[in-house]
Write a protein that holds these residues in place. Structure first.
Motif, PDB file in Angstrom:
ATOM      1  N   ASN A  19      19.118  16.951 -26.013  1.00 32.25           N
ATOM      2  CA  ASN A  19      18.280  16.034 -25.252  1.00 32.25           C
ATOM      3  C   ASN A  19      16.654  16.516 -25.511  1.00 32.25           C
ATOM      4  O   ASN A  19      15.780  15.651 -25.149  1.00 32.25           O
ATOM      5  CB  ASN A  19      18.619  16.111 -23.769  1.00 32.25           C
ATOM      6  N   ALA A  20      16.560  17.576 -26.003  1.00 28.48           N
ATOM      7  CA  ALA A  20      15.041  18.169 -26.309  1.00 28.48           C
ATOM      8  C   ALA A  20      14.511  17.841 -27.567  1.00 28.48           C
ATOM      9  O   ALA A  20      13.301  17.983 -28.043  1.00 28.48           O
ATOM     10  CB  ALA A  20      15.035  19.709 -25.993  1.00 28.48           C
ATOM     11  N   LEU A  21      15.390  17.289 -28.578  1.00 31.70           N
ATOM     12  CA  LEU A  21      15.017  16.786 -29.825  1.00 31.70           C
ATOM     13  C   LEU A  21      13.651  15.911 -29.724  1.00 31.70           C
ATOM     14  O   LEU A  21      13.731  15.050 -29.152  1.00 31.70           O
ATOM     15  CB  LEU A  21      16.080  16.005 -30.723  1.00 31.70           C
ATOM     16  N   SER A  22      12.575  16.123 -30.562  1.00 35.38           N
ATOM     17  CA  SER A  22      11.408  15.416 -30.304  1.00 35.38           C
ATOM     18  C   SER A  22      11.625  14.238 -31.520  1.00 35.38           C
ATOM     19  O   SER A  22      12.351  14.084 -32.548  1.00 35.38           O
ATOM     20  CB  SER A  22      10.153  16.376 -30.467  1.00 35.38           C
ATOM     21  N   VAL A  71      19.767  23.659 -32.864  1.00 41.99           N
ATOM     22  CA  VAL A  71      20.101  22.268 -32.804  1.00 41.99           C
ATOM     23  C   VAL A  71      18.883  21.494 -33.526  1.00 41.99           C
ATOM     24  O   VAL A  71      17.902  21.433 -32.762  1.00 41.99           O
ATOM     25  CB  VAL A  71      20.480  21.719 -31.116  1.00 41.99           C
ATOM     26  N   VAL A  72      19.068  20.697 -34.448  1.00 46.40           N
ATOM     27  CA  VAL A  72      18.188  20.042 -35.173  1.00 46.40           C
ATOM     28  C   VAL A  72      18.574  18.616 -35.327  1.00 46.40           C
ATOM     29  O   VAL A  72      17.542  17.775 -35.485  1.00 46.40           O
ATOM     30  CB  VAL A  72      18.163  20.459 -36.772  1.00 46.40           C
ATOM     31  N   GLY A  73      19.603  18.206 -34.929  1.00 48.15           N
ATOM     32  CA  GLY A  73      20.063  16.534 -34.944  1.00 48.15           C
ATOM     33  C   GLY A  73      21.164  16.223 -34.016  1.00 48.15           C
ATOM     34  O   GLY A  73      21.969  17.268 -33.593  1.00 48.15           O
ATOM     35  N   PHE A  74      21.421  14.874 -33.937  1.00 53.41           N
ATOM     36  CA  PHE A  74      22.305  14.491 -33.019  1.00 53.41           C
ATOM     37  C   PHE A  74      22.839  13.233 -33.731  1.00 53.41           C
ATOM     38  O   PHE A  74      21.983  12.306 -34.025  1.00 53.41           O
ATOM     39  CB  PHE A  74      21.724  14.188 -31.692  1.00 53.41           C
ATOM     40  N   VAL A  75      24.066  12.899 -33.749  1.00 54.40           N
ATOM     41  CA  VAL A  75      24.836  11.625 -34.194  1.00 54.40           C
ATOM     42  C   VAL A  75      25.756  11.412 -33.344  1.00 54.40           C
ATOM     43  O   VAL A  75      26.559  12.127 -32.736  1.00 54.40           O
ATOM     44  CB  VAL A  75      25.414  11.894 -35.661  1.00 54.40           C
ATOM     45  N   MET A  76      26.026  10.084 -33.055  1.00 56.11           N
ATOM     46  CA  MET A  76      26.923   9.358 -32.195  1.00 56.11           C
ATOM     47  C   MET A  76      27.474   8.074 -32.785  1.00 56.11           C
ATOM     48  O   MET A  76      26.775   7.121 -33.114  1.00 56.11           O
ATOM     49  CB  MET A  76      26.365   9.092 -30.745  1.00 56.11           C
ATOM     50  N   LEU A 122      27.658   3.247 -36.287  1.00 52.30           N
ATOM     51  CA  LEU A 122      26.628   4.384 -35.854  1.00 52.30           C
ATOM     52  C   LEU A 122      25.557   4.188 -34.937  1.00 52.30           C
ATOM     53  O   LEU A 122      24.959   3.115 -34.843  1.00 52.30           O
ATOM     54  CB  LEU A 122      25.870   4.893 -37.264  1.00 52.30           C
ATOM     55  N   TRP A 123      25.930   4.694 -33.534  1.00 55.94           N
ATOM     56  CA  TRP A 123      25.439   4.104 -32.540  1.00 55.94           C
ATOM     57  C   TRP A 123      23.961   4.817 -32.384  1.00 55.94           C
ATOM     58  O   TRP A 123      23.027   4.288 -31.971  1.00 55.94           O
ATOM     59  CB  TRP A 123      25.969   4.639 -31.154  1.00 55.94           C
ATOM     60  N   ARG A 124      23.842   6.225 -32.687  1.00 60.37           N
ATOM     61  CA  ARG A 124      22.577   6.810 -32.428  1.00 60.37           C
ATOM     62  C   ARG A 124      22.437   7.954 -33.441  1.00 60.37           C
ATOM     63  O   ARG A 124      23.311   8.684 -33.742  1.00 60.37           O
ATOM     64  CB  ARG A 124      22.529   7.106 -31.087  1.00 60.37           C
ATOM     65  N   ILE A 125      21.272   8.086 -33.974  1.00 63.31           N
ATOM     66  CA  ILE A 125      21.235   9.281 -34.909  1.00 63.31           C
ATOM     67  C   ILE A 125      19.604   9.671 -34.548  1.00 63.31           C
ATOM     68  O   ILE A 125      18.662   9.039 -34.589  1.00 63.31           O
ATOM     69  CB  ILE A 125      21.344   9.075 -36.450  1.00 63.31           C
ATOM     70  N   ASN A 126      19.443  11.047 -34.116  1.00 62.56           N
ATOM     71  CA  ASN A 126      17.989  11.623 -33.880  1.00 62.56           C
ATOM     72  C   ASN A 126      17.968  12.861 -34.622  1.00 62.56           C
ATOM     73  O   ASN A 126      19.006  13.742 -34.583  1.00 62.56           O
ATOM     74  CB  ASN A 126      18.045  11.874 -32.318  1.00 62.56           C
ATOM     75  N   VAL A 127      16.865  13.258 -35.474  1.00 61.01           N
ATOM     76  CA  VAL A 127      16.656  14.389 -36.236  1.00 61.01           C
ATOM     77  C   VAL A 127      15.170  14.649 -35.435  1.00 61.01           C
ATOM     78  O   VAL A 127      14.454  13.904 -35.298  1.00 61.01           O
ATOM     79  CB  VAL A 127      16.555  14.376 -37.713  1.00 61.01           C
ATOM     80  N   ASP A 128      15.102  16.007 -35.266  1.00 64.31           N
ATOM     81  CA  ASP A 128      14.084  16.495 -34.560  1.00 64.31           C
ATOM     82  C   ASP A 128      12.721  16.144 -35.208  1.00 64.31           C
ATOM     83  O   ASP A 128      12.948  16.365 -36.683  1.00 64.31           O
ATOM     84  CB  ASP A 128      14.155  18.109 -34.283  1.00 64.31           C
ATOM     85  N   ALA A 129      11.638  15.871 -34.641  1.00 68.31           N
ATOM     86  CA  ALA A 129      10.553  15.375 -35.506  1.00 68.31           C
ATOM     87  C   ALA A 129      10.135  16.313 -36.752  1.00 68.31           C
ATOM     88  O   ALA A 129       9.750  16.236 -37.833  1.00 68.31           O
ATOM     89  CB  ALA A 129       9.464  15.036 -34.628  1.00 68.31           C
ATOM     90  N   ASP A 130      10.243  17.779 -36.284  1.00 67.95           N
ATOM     91  CA  ASP A 130       9.779  18.779 -37.359  1.00 67.95           C
ATOM     92  C   ASP A 130      10.726  19.051 -38.379  1.00 67.95           C
ATOM     93  O   ASP A 130      10.330  19.688 -39.312  1.00 67.95           O
ATOM     94  CB  ASP A 130       9.660  20.234 -36.491  1.00 67.95           C
ATOM     95  N   ASP A 131      11.842  18.484 -38.204  1.00 69.90           N
ATOM     96  CA  ASP A 131      12.796  18.523 -39.145  1.00 69.90           C
ATOM     97  C   ASP A 131      13.306  17.613 -40.012  1.00 69.90           C
ATOM     98  O   ASP A 131      14.224  17.629 -41.076  1.00 69.90           O
ATOM     99  CB  ASP A 131      14.107  19.138 -38.542  1.00 69.90           C
TER     100      ASP A 131
END
Length: 150
Positions: A18-21, A58-63, A79-88
């Motif tokens: 949840n903290a991924l930017s 934790v550097v990313g999330f995939v759902m 693929l519902w959601r993919i988040n990769v932290d801004a810095d990564d």
């Protein structure tokens, strides 16, 4: 970069997920209208959620979701959601996550993996196209439906 790994989303890593930017401007592309509409009837039992770790971070999330009973074809393997932290971002983490979801879809006997995205200058289209998704249509809300042949 340490070796990337997948872990199931759990109580021990959800706070980090949840903290991924995001980079400025990306937040408007996180949840297209079609996703919100479908989420109201999405069965949690069909959802596949993983965090991507690099070492202990934790550097990313995939759902994704695999629902043979979905009303629309694109929601049967998506693929519902993919988040990769801004810095990564830009380190191959998103590609790793998409490939992992595609591997899971293949293992479940799926021939295609779908994704839906909104158009926009800072949107995810270039990433999805680089990942092998091809635009195949539009949703009733004007979003792009992409498909990755497996």
């Amino acid at each position: 970069m340490a070796e990337l790994r997948l872990e199931e989303l759990s109580a021990s890593n959800i706070v980090a997920a949840n903290a991924l930017s995001l980079k400025p401007g990306q937040e408007q592309f996180i949840t297209p209208v079609s996703y919100s509409a479908a989420a109201a009837v999405n069965d949690p039992a069909t959802t596949w959620q993983r965090v991507v770790t690099d070492g202990d971070d934790v550097v990313g999330f995939v759902m994704g979701s695999f629902d043979a009973n979905a009303e629309h074809e694109e929601f049967t393997s998506i693929l519902w959601r993919i988040n990769v932290d801004a810095d990564d971002q830009g380190r191959g983490i998103g590609t790793f996550a998409v490939q992992a979801l595609a591997d899971e879809a293949r293992a479940r006997g799926k021939a295609r993996l779908f994704v839906i995205w909104e158009q926009g200058e800072l949107g995810p289209e270039a990433f999805f196209v680089r990942s092998g998704f091809k635009p195949i249509g539009e949703t009733q809300y004007g979003e792009t439906i992409g498909a990755l042949d497996l």
